[in-house]
Design a protein around this motif. Structure first.
Motif, PDB file in Angstrom:
ATOM      1  N   LEU A 153      35.308  45.065  41.975  1.00 23.22           N
ATOM      2  CA  LEU A 153      35.040  45.627  40.553  1.00 23.22           C
ATOM      3  C   LEU A 153      35.468  44.835  39.732  1.00 23.22           C
ATOM      4  O   LEU A 153      36.827  44.708  39.738  1.00 23.22           O
ATOM      5  CB  LEU A 153      34.976  47.170  40.573  1.00 23.22           C
ATOM      6  N   THR A 154      34.793  44.450  38.564  1.00 20.25           N
ATOM      7  CA  THR A 154      35.670  43.604  37.562  1.00 20.25           C
ATOM      8  C   THR A 154      34.979  44.501  35.916  1.00 20.25           C
ATOM      9  O   THR A 154      34.088  44.779  36.016  1.00 20.25           O
ATOM     10  CB  THR A 154      35.281  42.283  37.556  1.00 20.25           C
ATOM     11  N   LEU A 155      36.112  44.260  35.013  1.00 18.14           N
ATOM     12  CA  LEU A 155      36.031  44.538  33.791  1.00 18.14           C
ATOM     13  C   LEU A 155      36.406  43.508  32.810  1.00 18.14           C
ATOM     14  O   LEU A 155      37.540  42.832  33.306  1.00 18.14           O
ATOM     15  CB  LEU A 155      36.520  45.962  33.484  1.00 18.14           C
ATOM     16  N   ALA A 156      36.139  43.285  31.684  1.00 20.46           N
ATOM     17  CA  ALA A 156      36.580  42.258  30.755  1.00 20.46           C
ATOM     18  C   ALA A 156      37.801  42.995  30.313  1.00 20.46           C
ATOM     19  O   ALA A 156      38.014  44.043  30.019  1.00 20.46           O
ATOM     20  CB  ALA A 156      35.632  41.945  29.686  1.00 20.46           C
ATOM     21  N   PRO A 157      38.743  42.260  29.504  1.00 21.70           N
ATOM     22  CA  PRO A 157      40.064  42.807  28.943  1.00 21.70           C
ATOM     23  C   PRO A 157      39.722  43.693  27.969  1.00 21.70           C
ATOM     24  O   PRO A 157      40.684  44.446  27.539  1.00 21.70           O
ATOM     25  CB  PRO A 157      40.623  41.162  28.662  1.00 21.70           C
ATOM     26  N   ARG A 171      31.367  54.092  41.343  1.00 19.56           N
ATOM     27  CA  ARG A 171      31.551  53.217  42.537  1.00 19.56           C
ATOM     28  C   ARG A 171      32.357  53.742  43.769  1.00 19.56           C
ATOM     29  O   ARG A 171      32.406  53.087  44.792  1.00 19.56           O
ATOM     30  CB  ARG A 171      31.856  51.871  42.236  1.00 19.56           C
ATOM     31  N   HIS A 172      33.086  54.915  43.643  1.00 21.45           N
ATOM     32  CA  HIS A 172      33.964  55.478  44.607  1.00 21.45           C
ATOM     33  C   HIS A 172      35.088  54.336  44.914  1.00 21.45           C
ATOM     34  O   HIS A 172      35.338  54.209  46.132  1.00 21.45           O
ATOM     35  CB  HIS A 172      33.077  55.820  45.656  1.00 21.45           C
ATOM     36  N   ALA A 173      35.488  53.947  43.977  1.00 24.85           N
ATOM     37  CA  ALA A 173      36.576  52.834  44.140  1.00 24.85           C
ATOM     38  C   ALA A 173      37.819  53.174  43.539  1.00 24.85           C
ATOM     39  O   ALA A 173      37.987  54.071  42.745  1.00 24.85           O
ATOM     40  CB  ALA A 173      36.264  51.569  43.460  1.00 24.85           C
ATOM     41  N   SER A 174      38.962  52.821  44.044  1.00 25.24           N
ATOM     42  CA  SER A 174      40.248  53.000  43.548  1.00 25.24           C
ATOM     43  C   SER A 174      40.973  51.934  42.963  1.00 25.24           C
ATOM     44  O   SER A 174      42.175  52.300  42.333  1.00 25.24           O
ATOM     45  CB  SER A 174      41.125  53.212  44.775  1.00 25.24           C
ATOM     46  N   SER A 175      40.134  50.997  42.448  1.00 30.30           N
ATOM     47  CA  SER A 175      40.981  49.983  41.539  1.00 30.30           C
ATOM     48  C   SER A 175      39.689  49.154  40.831  1.00 30.30           C
ATOM     49  O   SER A 175      38.538  49.100  41.506  1.00 30.30           O
ATOM     50  CB  SER A 175      41.542  49.018  42.543  1.00 30.30           C
ATOM     51  N   VAL A 176      39.871  48.382  39.801  1.00 30.99           N
ATOM     52  CA  VAL A 176      39.051  47.687  39.070  1.00 30.99           C
ATOM     53  C   VAL A 176      39.879  46.240  38.668  1.00 30.99           C
ATOM     54  O   VAL A 176      41.045  46.628  38.184  1.00 30.99           O
ATOM     55  CB  VAL A 176      38.437  48.327  37.870  1.00 30.99           C
ATOM     56  N   CYS A 177      39.282  45.039  39.080  1.00 32.38           N
ATOM     57  CA  CYS A 177      40.200  43.975  38.479  1.00 32.38           C
ATOM     58  C   CYS A 177      39.650  43.407  36.962  1.00 32.38           C
ATOM     59  O   CYS A 177      38.426  43.449  36.683  1.00 32.38           O
ATOM     60  CB  CYS A 177      39.797  42.736  39.460  1.00 32.38           C
ATOM     61  N   ILE A 178      40.636  43.118  36.339  1.00 37.50           N
ATOM     62  CA  ILE A 178      40.383  42.832  34.751  1.00 37.50           C
ATOM     63  C   ILE A 178      40.250  41.364  35.044  1.00 37.50           C
ATOM     64  O   ILE A 178      41.157  40.357  35.206  1.00 37.50           O
ATOM     65  CB  ILE A 178      41.618  43.162  33.937  1.00 37.50           C
ATOM     66  N   THR A 179      39.209  40.656  34.531  1.00 36.69           N
ATOM     67  CA  THR A 179      39.040  39.330  34.547  1.00 36.69           C
ATOM     68  C   THR A 179      38.573  38.716  33.322  1.00 36.69           C
ATOM     69  O   THR A 179      37.858  39.479  32.490  1.00 36.69           O
ATOM     70  CB  THR A 179      37.967  38.921  35.484  1.00 36.69           C
ATOM     71  N   ASP A 180      38.763  37.476  32.975  1.00 34.38           N
ATOM     72  CA  ASP A 180      38.285  36.710  32.061  1.00 34.38           C
ATOM     73  C   ASP A 180      37.574  35.524  32.559  1.00 34.38           C
ATOM     74  O   ASP A 180      37.930  34.710  32.878  1.00 34.38           O
ATOM     75  CB  ASP A 180      39.484  36.071  30.979  1.00 34.38           C
ATOM     76  N   GLY A 181      36.147  35.754  32.607  1.00 30.96           N
ATOM     77  CA  GLY A 181      35.316  34.952  33.393  1.00 30.96           C
ATOM     78  C   GLY A 181      35.588  35.089  34.749  1.00 30.96           C
ATOM     79  O   GLY A 181      36.023  36.275  35.153  1.00 30.96           O
ATOM     80  N   PRO A 182      35.826  33.925  35.303  1.00 31.56           N
ATOM     81  CA  PRO A 182      36.339  34.086  36.904  1.00 31.56           C
ATOM     82  C   PRO A 182      37.757  34.251  36.865  1.00 31.56           C
ATOM     83  O   PRO A 182      38.260  34.471  37.982  1.00 31.56           O
ATOM     84  CB  PRO A 182      35.778  32.623  37.480  1.00 31.56           C
ATOM     85  N   LEU A 183      38.657  34.125  36.058  1.00 36.04           N
ATOM     86  CA  LEU A 183      40.149  34.241  36.077  1.00 36.04           C
ATOM     87  C   LEU A 183      40.548  35.765  36.065  1.00 36.04           C
ATOM     88  O   LEU A 183      40.433  36.437  35.392  1.00 36.04           O
ATOM     89  CB  LEU A 183      40.646  33.317  35.008  1.00 36.04           C
ATOM     90  N   LEU A 184      41.353  35.920  37.113  1.00 38.15           N
ATOM     91  CA  LEU A 184      42.288  37.325  37.360  1.00 38.15           C
ATOM     92  C   LEU A 184      43.337  37.463  36.446  1.00 38.15           C
ATOM     93  O   LEU A 184      44.134  36.465  35.933  1.00 38.15           O
ATOM     94  CB  LEU A 184      42.571  37.325  38.652  1.00 38.15           C
ATOM     95  N   LEU A 248      39.482  34.745  41.000  1.00 36.26           N
ATOM     96  CA  LEU A 248      39.228  36.131  41.986  1.00 36.26           C
ATOM     97  C   LEU A 248      38.257  35.799  42.901  1.00 36.26           C
ATOM     98  O   LEU A 248      36.922  35.682  42.149  1.00 36.26           O
ATOM     99  CB  LEU A 248      39.003  37.429  41.025  1.00 36.26           C
ATOM    100  N   VAL A 249      38.418  36.166  44.121  1.00 28.73           N
ATOM    101  CA  VAL A 249      37.262  35.822  45.212  1.00 28.73           C
ATOM    102  C   VAL A 249      37.025  37.120  45.827  1.00 28.73           C
ATOM    103  O   VAL A 249      36.054  37.307  46.837  1.00 28.73           O
ATOM    104  CB  VAL A 249      37.431  34.697  46.116  1.00 28.73           C
ATOM    105  N   GLY A 250      37.969  37.873  45.854  1.00 26.62           N
ATOM    106  CA  GLY A 250      38.086  39.347  46.472  1.00 26.62           C
ATOM    107  C   GLY A 250      39.207  40.302  46.395  1.00 26.62           C
ATOM    108  O   GLY A 250      39.911  39.859  45.684  1.00 26.62           O
ATOM    109  N   ILE A 251      39.219  41.347  47.211  1.00 28.21           N
ATOM    110  CA  ILE A 251      40.231  42.109  47.241  1.00 28.21           C
ATOM    111  C   ILE A 251      40.351  42.728  48.598  1.00 28.21           C
ATOM    112  O   ILE A 251      39.433  43.102  49.238  1.00 28.21           O
ATOM    113  CB  ILE A 251      40.180  43.333  46.274  1.00 28.21           C
TER     114      ILE A 251
END
Length: 607
Positions: A153-157, A171-184, A248-251
């Motif tokens: 899961l990703t969201l913008a800053p 999504r029954h997830a425990s985390s979300v990655c904050i990305t600027d385009g493809p960059l973590l 970011l390619v996965g978690i």
């Protein structure tokens, strides 16, 4: 184009258990093998299907999955698969699929049964492979890319905590990655929301950037599962983003690891990460020889064993850095602790001293430098108490020469490259194996790239490094014998470190230098050198095979010493080996000698 019979014959002589057969017996087997070239993603067989025979990988990779479609192994060249099903009812006990374009040799069922009936060595080998084993963790053999969720899961800053919480709930997830385009840029977890927003009384329209963990630690897809487990235990985190070049390619989460049992090395890492003194760490590291014995006895490859043991050393170092800062106060300027030698290359065995240094931000004042001298003393003394004895050559951060500002380090490398005297060659060889352990990694990244570029362009320096790499020679004697140590405590033995492993380490370092390759681990350097065209495919494979044999022999020797209650060392008596083992070990030394000769004569691309 099919592999010629003579090449298949040569390949089989380097694969166990075929290497135990007479040449005439291998001649009889060669025409029975069926060659199959399969593209990436090809399903070879599924669970429950009748097996055509025993498969042997010549090139490429094969993913093995259980009946729950869980990846249990990733196999490469010289590995066999399918024997478990052949030993039972002839039906596949697992599923197999190619990961890369792959060349397989298939030994039909009737030929496989004849082989194990006629060859005791083959029977022992395959019986052992299919014998029931206790369930064990396979993280040491699983790459992160086979464990990770490829679409985290990703969201913008610009997103708010409310949006993040809603997305995780949906999504029954425990985390979300904050990305600027493809960059973590960061990661936000349920624990952050409950602790910082609910518990901290923040508004739900708070930007995620205010509560996320910015610039989180990551691993590349090529890392192994144990890296994830160790990182989670050391840092007390439950989520590890997977990134490549910052993208970011996965978690991987704790949930992703629940099907694996923690390997014993992870238990040691966890204990060390909670230790409050070097003495407590010493109680843990005292169990490393037993860990080595267990890992070798379980059939783990040498690069897995040394990687896991080095992970423990890395954790000890980082824990001592944290304890040092707790005692001395926060570091006044950014710094980076680096390891060199076997720790830097992630190749530690049961015998290790310490080789390390400190890179310090150029803004450091003289008072700041005094702080880092104290920190270096604290960490090196702690490593010594924890079982990593002080370097006899004083290659440690306690030496003021190796506790310096980045600008001074840049001057060191420039001087070594432009004026490559014997001392410069030796120092450069050590420092080209640097690997960041704790602190601000960016202090070294630019310098590493600059140094590799400058060094590779300086033909005189490269020539000196080549000459330096030829100083350690394999212990080859006349008349197909070994040149053993002639006198002293280790008389009539082979030094498997300085005359076996080190020559390959030195060769790999030169190939990495010529190709400007950032890899530090010896096996990784050789693989990268082949890919970069600095070493031919056949020459590289021969050298890898030789290195594997010597490194495995060294570890087995150390494990046997531990089993007998002795301290492990690197000195092996050839008389303790069988004729077969002595022959193969000598052949490995011959390969190294041949590549040294080729490099010395300007023919690094030995075919």
């Amino acid at each position: 184009m099919p592999i010629a019979p003579e090449e298949l014959h040569r390949f089989l002589t380097g694969v166990h258990p075929y290497d135990t057969l007479e040449y005439s017996d291998i001649d009889g087997l060669v025409p029975q093998f069926v060659q199959r070239r399969l593209p990436a993603g090809t399903e070879i067989y599924h669970v429950g299907e009748p097996l055509d025979g025993l498969y042997l990988i010549h090139s490429g990779q094969v993913e093995i999955r259980d009946d729950n479609d869980v990846t249990v192994s990733l196999l490469g060249p010289r590995n066999s698969f399918g024997e478990r099903g052949l030993a039972r009812d002839g039906l596949a006990a697992t599923s197999a699929r190619t990961v890369d374009d792959t060349l397989l040799f298939l030994l039909p069922v009737y030929a496989f049964r004849a082989l194990i009936a006629e060859s005791p060595a083959a029977r022992r080998f395959f019986d052992r492979s299919r014998a029931p084993r206790p369930q064990k963790n396979d993280l040491a053999h699983s790459r992160v890319e086979t464990l990770m969720a490829a679409n985290p899961l990703t969201l913008a800053p610009s997103a708010t905590v409310r949006q993040a919480a809603a997305l995780m709930a949906e999504r029954h997830a425990s985390s979300v990655c904050i990305t600027d385009g493809p960059l973590l840029k960061g990661i936000l977890t349920i624990r952050d929301v409950s602790g910082k927003v609910v518990g901290g009384g923040l508004a739900f329209d708070t930007p995620v950037t205010q509560i996320m963990s910015a610039d989180p630690v990551t691993l590349p897809p090529s890392a192994i599962g144990s890296d994830v487990l160790h990182m989670m235990m050391e840092r007390n985190i439950g989520h590890v983003p997977v990134a490549e070049a910052g993208k970011l390619v996965g978690i991987v989460t704790q949930t992703d690891l629940t099907r694996f049992q923690a390997v014993s090395s992870a238990g040691l890492v966890s204990e060390i990460a909670r230790a409050t003194s070097a003495e407590q760490m010493a109680e843990v590291t005292a169990r490393i020889p037993q860990l080595l014995l267990q890992l070798v006895a379980a059939g783990n490859r040498h690069e897995v064993v040394t990687r896991l043991i080095t992970d423990i050393t890395d954790t000890v170092t980082r824990r001592l850095l944290a304890l040092g800062e707790a005692k001395l106060g926060p570091a006044p300027v950014p710094y980076l602790w680096l390891a060199c030698g076997s720790q830097g290359r992630q190749e530690q065995t049961g015998v290790s001293d310490q080789d390390n240094c400190l890179f310090i931000d150029n803004a450091a004042s003289d008072d700041d430098m005094a702080y880092f001298a104290q920190l270096a003393q604290f960490v090196c003394a702690g490593l010594d108490r924890a079982g990593y004895f002080l370097c006899p050559g004083d290659m440690m951060a306690t030496n003021p020469q190796w506790c310096a500002r980045v600008g001074t380090w840049r001057q060191y490398f420039t001087r070594w490259i432009t004026k490559p005297d014997p001392m410069a060659q030796m120092l450069a060889s050590v420092m080209f194996d640097l690997r960041p352990i704790g602190g601000t990694k960016s202090l070294y990244e630019d310098l590493q790239a600059e140094t590799l570029e400058a060094a590779s362009k300086n033909s005189i320096f490269v020539s000196h490094m080549i000459a330096n790499s030829l100083k350690h020679t394999p212990p080859l004697g006349l008349l197909r014998g070994f040149a053993t140590i002639r006198s002293g405590e280790h008389k009539n033995t082979l030094d498997l470190k300085h005359n076996g492993v080190v020559p390959v380490v030195d060769l790999a370092r030169v190939y990495a230098l010529q190709g400007r390759l950032p890899e530090v681990n010896t096996r990784a350097r050789l693989d990268a050198a082949v890919a970069a065209g600095k070493l031919s495919g056949s020459g590289g494979q021969d050298l890898l095979d030789a290195y594997d044999l010597i490194a495995e022999t060294r570890l087995e020797h150390q494990a046997e010493q531990v089993r007998r209650g002795s301290a492990p060392d690197n000195y092996l008596a050839p008389s303790s080996l069988s004729d077969f083992e002595r022959s193969h070990l000598r052949d490995a030394f011959v390969v190294i000698k041949s590549l040294q000769s080729a490099l010395g004569h300007g023919r690094g691309m030995l075919g």
